[in-house]
Design an enzyme around this catalytic site. Structure first.
Site, PDB file in Angstrom:
ATOM      1  N   ALA A 208     -10.902  17.608 -13.983  1.00  0.00           N
ATOM      2  CA  ALA A 208     -10.387  19.029 -14.799  1.00  0.00           C
ATOM      3  C   ALA A 208     -10.972  19.310 -15.726  1.00  0.00           C
ATOM      4  O   ALA A 208     -12.188  18.939 -16.164  1.00  0.00           O
ATOM      5  CB  ALA A 208      -8.847  18.674 -15.117  1.00  0.00           C
ATOM      6  N   ASN A 209     -10.673  20.405 -16.575  1.00  0.00           N
ATOM      7  CA  ASN A 209     -11.457  20.780 -17.709  1.00  0.00           C
ATOM      8  C   ASN A 209     -10.344  21.304 -18.788  1.00  0.00           C
ATOM      9  O   ASN A 209      -9.268  21.210 -18.572  1.00  0.00           O
ATOM     10  CB  ASN A 209     -12.253  21.965 -17.432  1.00  0.00           C
ATOM     11  CG  ASN A 209     -11.639  23.094 -16.724  1.00  0.00           C
ATOM     12  OD1 ASN A 209     -10.901  23.902 -17.349  1.00  0.00           O
ATOM     13  ND2 ASN A 209     -11.688  23.262 -15.638  1.00  0.00           N
ATOM     14  N   ARG A 210     -10.883  21.730 -19.778  1.00  0.00           N
ATOM     15  CA  ARG A 210     -10.007  21.924 -21.302  1.00  0.00           C
ATOM     16  C   ARG A 210      -9.358  23.065 -21.090  1.00  0.00           C
ATOM     17  O   ARG A 210      -8.994  23.440 -22.179  1.00  0.00           O
ATOM     18  CB  ARG A 210     -10.851  21.600 -22.545  1.00  0.00           C
ATOM     19  CG  ARG A 210     -11.327  20.226 -22.871  1.00  0.00           C
ATOM     20  CD  ARG A 210     -11.999  20.167 -23.885  1.00  0.00           C
ATOM     21  NE  ARG A 210     -12.612  18.867 -24.071  1.00  0.00           N
ATOM     22  CZ  ARG A 210     -12.070  17.811 -24.489  1.00  0.00           C
ATOM     23  NH1 ARG A 210     -10.596  17.757 -24.610  1.00  0.00           N
ATOM     24  NH2 ARG A 210     -12.544  16.685 -24.624  1.00  0.00           N
ATOM     25  N   ALA A 274     -11.223  28.809 -15.433  1.00  0.00           N
ATOM     26  CA  ALA A 274     -12.255  27.800 -15.614  1.00  0.00           C
ATOM     27  C   ALA A 274     -12.374  26.778 -14.310  1.00  0.00           C
ATOM     28  O   ALA A 274     -11.445  25.737 -14.352  1.00  0.00           O
ATOM     29  CB  ALA A 274     -12.047  27.109 -16.798  1.00  0.00           C
TER      30      ALA A 274
END
Ligand code: C5P
Length: 400
Positions: A208-210, A274
């Site tokens: 995943a990402n932030r 994102a």
């Protein structure tokens, strides 16, 4: 104009309650029907007689009134309106709203309503700045409550600071906005992607990402506030659904693409998500075991590019807006990205460590289109969203 609109005005107990009498007059001048609920403390500042005379309606004040058979029930009171306005909204009623308390008629109505809620806070500046009030505001904003004011200036107790209730005409304008009386995007369809994607490695783990989704969700809310029929395609976030949007929840990039295409046709698409560029090519059905051997090698496959797909789709929205989160050479990279992806505008933001953009409430963006780069001052993500929604409305109206 507010002709035929029904406003339920909750007056809580602050000195600014005297301005609510003028607010009632202004609302009625614009054709609104106004029904009022007074808290016990409000009656120390204004009388039910003056409120009833100006609103030309029965004034509601105590929960037990509503038990009589001929009276309207509190659930109906909460829903038989187009908007609920709390003016003045004291620190106390905001705290009760944030907690979901229902100790009197006003807070019961606020808990029971499914209508948009607008609050006009009024309190001492120290109370306004207190961590408790700040936290309550944040909770209420996340739940879709709208606010107007407070303003700065001299307060009732003679101190200077932020805490004065907005003037009645400003509150009227905020109500008109909320009800879409100024709705340049009415009849338009908008599509927004937001948040991160989760790409499974196995049933337990994922890449995943932030991304927090704050900016994308705020854009969806802002487009809806301007009257657009808005679909928000959201990856996993901790955010509440923005008011007035249809929300399609997804986890992976592939699901996000499918949900996005299912929402076409649209007049405008804003891709703020994102999206993970890669996904594990062959996610396991069983949890990978740590068996003492070499760590597993995870082969990656490229994800579909949703923005590029939309930009070249046969049902391409007439305006496609992408985001570019960069850590270096922001404008040059974002300008190249606009051409590569085929979108009309790119909103570029710097996400390098220390900017606080990821997960934070503020953003500094540059809007890049065929004409060049427009750099905006740093501002709240909500404000970026409102300005972007306005720019979109102008462009769809042929003005930008
Ligand atoms: O290439 P990059 O990820 O930097 O591009 C960012 C823009 O492209 C954002 O608008 C993002 O929502 C969109 N994007 C997308 N699908 C992808 C990757 C990015 O829609 N797979």
């Amino acid at each position: 104009m507010l002709a035929g609109k029904r406003v339920l005005l909750i007056i809580s107990g602050g000195i600014a309650a005297y301005k609510s009498l003028d607010l009632i007059r202004r609302l009625r001048e614009r054709g609104a029907e106004v029904r009022c609920v007074l808290t016990r403390a409000a009656k120390e500042f204004v009388t039910p007689l003056s409120v009833g005379t100006l609103s030309k309606s029965r004034v509601y004040d105590e929960l037990f009134d509503l038990t009589a058979e001929h009276e309207i029930g509190h659930i109906r009171l909460a829903r038989d309106c187009d908007v609920v306005v709390v003016a003045p909204a004291t620190a106390n009623i905001l705290a009760a709203m944030a907690q979901g308390l229902a100790g009197d008629l006003a807070t019961t109505v606020l808990l029971a309503t499914d209508r948009p809620v607008l609050a006009a806070p009024a309190m001492n500046h120290v109370m306004w700045a207190s961590p408790a009030t700040v936290a309550n505001l944040s909770v209420l904003r996340d739940r879709g409550v709208s606010f107007v004011g407070p303003e700065s200036g001299e307060l009732a107790e003679g101190e200077i600071g932020t805490g004065r209730m907005s003037e009645p005409l400003a509150i009227v304008a905020a109500i008109e906005n909320l009800l879409g009386a100024n709705a340049p995007l009415r009849g338009r369809r908008a599509l927004v992607t937001s948040g991160p994607t989760y790409e499974p490695i196995d049933p337990v783990r994922y890449i995943a990402n932030r991304s927090s989704g704050k900016q994308g969700h705020a854009i969806a809310a802002a487009l809806a506030a301007l009257g657009a029929e808005t679909t928000l395609v959201s990856g996993p976030t901790r955010l509440a659904d923005p008011a007035g949007c249809r929300v399609l929840r997804v986890e992976t990039a592939q699901q996000m693409l499918a949900a996005t295409l299912s929402a076409l046709p649209a007049d405008v698409a804003v891709c703020a998500a994102a999206v993970a560029d890669w996904r594990p090519a062959a996610p396991g059905n069983a949890k990978l075991k740590k068996d003492g051997g070499a760590p597993p090698q995870i082969a990656l496959a490229e994800n579909p590019d949703i923005l590029a797909t939309l930009s070249r789709h046969k049902q391409r929205p007439s305006l496609v807006v992408g985001f570019a989160a960069e850590t270096d050479d922001l404008i040059a990279h974002a300008t190249a990205k606009r051409l590569r992806k085929g979108c009309d505008w790119i909103v570029a933001n710097d996400v390098s460590t220390g900017t606080g953009t990821f997960g934070g409430d503020d953003n500094r963006v540059h809007v890049i289109d065929a004409a060049g780069t427009e750099s905006w001052d740093p501002m709240k993500k909500d404000e970026v969203a409102r300005r972007l929604a306005r720019r979109i409305a102008d462009r769809l109206a042929g003005a930008a």
